[in-house]
Design a protein around this motif. Structure first.
Motif, PDB file in Angstrom:
ATOM      1  N   THR A 147       0.776  -1.209   0.124  1.00 26.54           N
ATOM      2  CA  THR A 147       0.129   0.051   0.022  1.00 26.54           C
ATOM      3  C   THR A 147       0.647   1.359  -0.140  1.00 26.54           C
ATOM      4  O   THR A 147       0.265   2.505  -0.207  1.00 26.54           O
ATOM      5  N   ALA A 148       2.029   1.173   0.323  1.00 31.12           N
ATOM      6  CA  ALA A 148       2.964   2.374   0.362  1.00 31.12           C
ATOM      7  C   ALA A 148       4.268   2.147  -0.178  1.00 31.12           C
ATOM      8  O   ALA A 148       4.802   0.804  -0.205  1.00 31.12           O
ATOM      9  N   LYS A 149       4.987   3.152  -0.550  1.00 29.08           N
ATOM     10  CA  LYS A 149       6.597   2.961  -1.157  1.00 29.08           C
ATOM     11  C   LYS A 149       7.214   3.314   0.139  1.00 29.08           C
ATOM     12  O   LYS A 149       7.678   4.237   0.614  1.00 29.08           O
ATOM     13  N   ASP A 150       7.835   1.912   0.712  1.00 31.90           N
ATOM     14  CA  ASP A 150       8.668   2.427   1.963  1.00 31.90           C
ATOM     15  C   ASP A 150      10.068   1.517   1.759  1.00 31.90           C
ATOM     16  O   ASP A 150      10.569   1.192   2.751  1.00 31.90           O
ATOM     17  N   GLY A 151      10.487   1.823   0.568  1.00 28.05           N
ATOM     18  CA  GLY A 151      11.898   1.148   0.310  1.00 28.05           C
ATOM     19  C   GLY A 151      11.988   0.113  -0.470  1.00 28.05           C
ATOM     20  O   GLY A 151      11.338  -1.055  -0.421  1.00 28.05           O
ATOM     21  N   LEU A 152      13.151  -0.122  -1.267  1.00 31.71           N
ATOM     22  CA  LEU A 152      13.484  -1.155  -2.341  1.00 31.71           C
ATOM     23  C   LEU A 152      13.807  -2.609  -1.292  1.00 31.71           C
ATOM     24  O   LEU A 152      13.204  -3.527  -1.528  1.00 31.71           O
ATOM     25  N   GLY A 153      14.333  -2.250  -0.271  1.00 35.61           N
ATOM     26  CA  GLY A 153      14.738  -3.480   0.621  1.00 35.61           C
ATOM     27  C   GLY A 153      13.512  -4.055   1.180  1.00 35.61           C
ATOM     28  O   GLY A 153      13.270  -5.358   1.136  1.00 35.61           O
ATOM     29  N   ARG A 154      12.505  -3.299   1.665  1.00 35.07           N
ATOM     30  CA  ARG A 154      11.509  -4.004   2.452  1.00 35.07           C
ATOM     31  C   ARG A 154      10.803  -4.548   1.115  1.00 35.07           C
ATOM     32  O   ARG A 154      10.068  -5.802   1.485  1.00 35.07           O
ATOM     33  N   ALA A 155      10.434  -4.187   0.033  1.00 35.18           N
ATOM     34  CA  ALA A 155       9.987  -4.482  -0.867  1.00 35.18           C
ATOM     35  C   ALA A 155      10.420  -5.967  -1.343  1.00 35.18           C
ATOM     36  O   ALA A 155       9.805  -7.144  -1.557  1.00 35.18           O
ATOM     37  N   TYR A 156      11.714  -6.143  -1.526  1.00 32.92           N
ATOM     38  CA  TYR A 156      12.453  -7.402  -1.716  1.00 32.92           C
ATOM     39  C   TYR A 156      12.028  -8.336  -0.567  1.00 32.92           C
ATOM     40  O   TYR A 156      11.955  -9.390  -0.995  1.00 32.92           O
ATOM     41  N   ALA A 157      12.393  -8.073   0.499  1.00 33.12           N
ATOM     42  CA  ALA A 157      12.185  -8.685   1.881  1.00 33.12           C
ATOM     43  C   ALA A 157      10.593  -9.246   1.738  1.00 33.12           C
ATOM     44  O   ALA A 157      10.543 -10.430   1.963  1.00 33.12           O
ATOM     45  N   ALA A 158       9.650  -8.409   1.464  1.00 34.41           N
ATOM     46  CA  ALA A 158       8.314  -9.128   1.193  1.00 34.41           C
ATOM     47  C   ALA A 158       8.161 -10.064   0.048  1.00 34.41           C
ATOM     48  O   ALA A 158       7.552 -11.009   0.319  1.00 34.41           O
ATOM     49  N   GLY A 159       8.751  -9.754  -1.100  1.00 34.91           N
ATOM     50  CA  GLY A 159       8.715 -10.853  -2.161  1.00 34.91           C
ATOM     51  C   GLY A 159       9.336 -12.042  -1.703  1.00 34.91           C
ATOM     52  O   GLY A 159       8.726 -13.157  -1.923  1.00 34.91           O
ATOM     53  N   MET A 160      10.413 -11.841  -1.229  1.00 39.81           N
ATOM     54  CA  MET A 160      11.429 -13.300  -0.988  1.00 39.81           C
ATOM     55  C   MET A 160      10.687 -13.953  -0.143  1.00 39.81           C
ATOM     56  O   MET A 160      10.487 -15.150  -0.048  1.00 39.81           O
ATOM     57  N   THR A 161      10.021 -13.284   1.115  1.00 39.06           N
ATOM     58  CA  THR A 161       9.389 -14.007   2.101  1.00 39.06           C
ATOM     59  C   THR A 161       8.098 -14.701   1.658  1.00 39.06           C
ATOM     60  O   THR A 161       7.617 -16.047   1.872  1.00 39.06           O
ATOM     61  N   ALA A 162       7.485 -14.008   0.726  1.00 43.72           N
ATOM     62  CA  ALA A 162       6.165 -14.692   0.049  1.00 43.72           C
ATOM     63  C   ALA A 162       6.565 -15.946  -0.953  1.00 43.72           C
ATOM     64  O   ALA A 162       5.939 -16.937  -0.929  1.00 43.72           O
ATOM     65  N   ALA A 163       7.577 -15.730  -1.250  1.00 44.20           N
ATOM     66  CA  ALA A 163       8.343 -16.628  -2.262  1.00 44.20           C
ATOM     67  C   ALA A 163       8.602 -18.075  -1.757  1.00 44.20           C
ATOM     68  O   ALA A 163       8.273 -19.065  -2.027  1.00 44.20           O
TER      69      ALA A 163
END
Length: 237
Positions: A63-79
């Motif tokens: 829902t918000a842009k709070d950093g590339l690193g957190r986006a990567y962590a979220a995607g990796m965790t989901a994977a």
């Protein structure tokens, strides 16, 4: 593949990735509520890709842009939650050569490496000639600076094009990483090595994006300078 305002680039790079000769490949887009409609385009591409009973592409909306690193962590965790054995992280702007992904996987399988880095700074690696001298100097300095402080031998420690074994990511524990921006790349590699996982670098040519603009801000550069110092202090033993 994290996205923010990559509507012009995503269809092309998604087509390239999904055409790779990897039967088990799944493309996950992590979109940070892009104002340009990237998230909607990603959903449309996923609907087209998920035909014939196979789910080859999915979209994680944040829902918000709070950093590339957190986006990567979220995607990796989901994977990982979905059972991935290997996770590749790459940009959506076309700067990372997707055709190298099978070679990265082959390298991991043949060497037993915990992660494989698509490296600009080993023999055979290169930068697009359109990169200005300032960016070349900044990138080279950032790598030498982080390596020197952390004592890591990975030459392209700031690289954002990497393949990870699932077990390596689990051992690092993505939920404990502090980096919000580009320094996520440094922190993740450093902690992986600290947990006993070796990294192997293979050369790539890093291309300049053809559409859109870079998301590298002054605050992100400042964070990237502080993170190696913080990691060194926290892991002095």
């Amino acid at each position: 593949m994290p996205t923010y305002n990559e509507a012009a680039n995503l269809p092309r790079i998604a087509e390239i990735v999904l055409a790779l000769p990897l039967p088990g490949l799944h493309l996950k887009i992590v979109d940070d509520n892009s104002p340009d409609g990237t998230g909607r385009i990603a959903e449309e591409l996923a609907e087209k890709a998920n035909t014939g009973g196979r789910r080859r592409m999915s979209v994680l909306h944040r829902t918000a842009k709070d950093g590339l690193g957190r986006a990567y962590a979220a995607g990796m965790t989901a994977a990982l939650d979905e059972g991935a054995e290997f996770v590749v992280q790459m940009d959506a702007d076309g700067s990372h050569p997707a055709h190298v992904v099978p070679q990265m996987l082959g390298t991991a399988l043949s060497t037993g490496a915990g992660f494989v880095v698509g490296s600009r700074y080993v023999d055979g690696g290169s930068l697009d000639e359109d990169w200005g001298l300032h960016r070349q100097i900044l990138s080279g300095f950032a790598n030498r600076y982080a390596r020197g402080i952390l004592g890591i031998k990975i030459r392209d420690i700031t690289a954002g094009f990497n393949l990870w074994r699932a077990q390596t990511l689990r051992d690092v524990d993505l939920g404990t990483l502090d980096s919000a921006g580009y320094s996520f790349q440094v922190e993740l590699k450093f902690l992986a090595v600290r947990r006993g996982h070796n990294g192997v670098e293979i050369p790539i040519r890093f291309e300049e994006r053809t559409e859109g603009v870079s998301k590298m801000s002054l605050s992100t550069q400042f964070e990237s300078a502080l993170v190696p110092l913080r990691l060194r202090m926290r892991n002095r033993s």
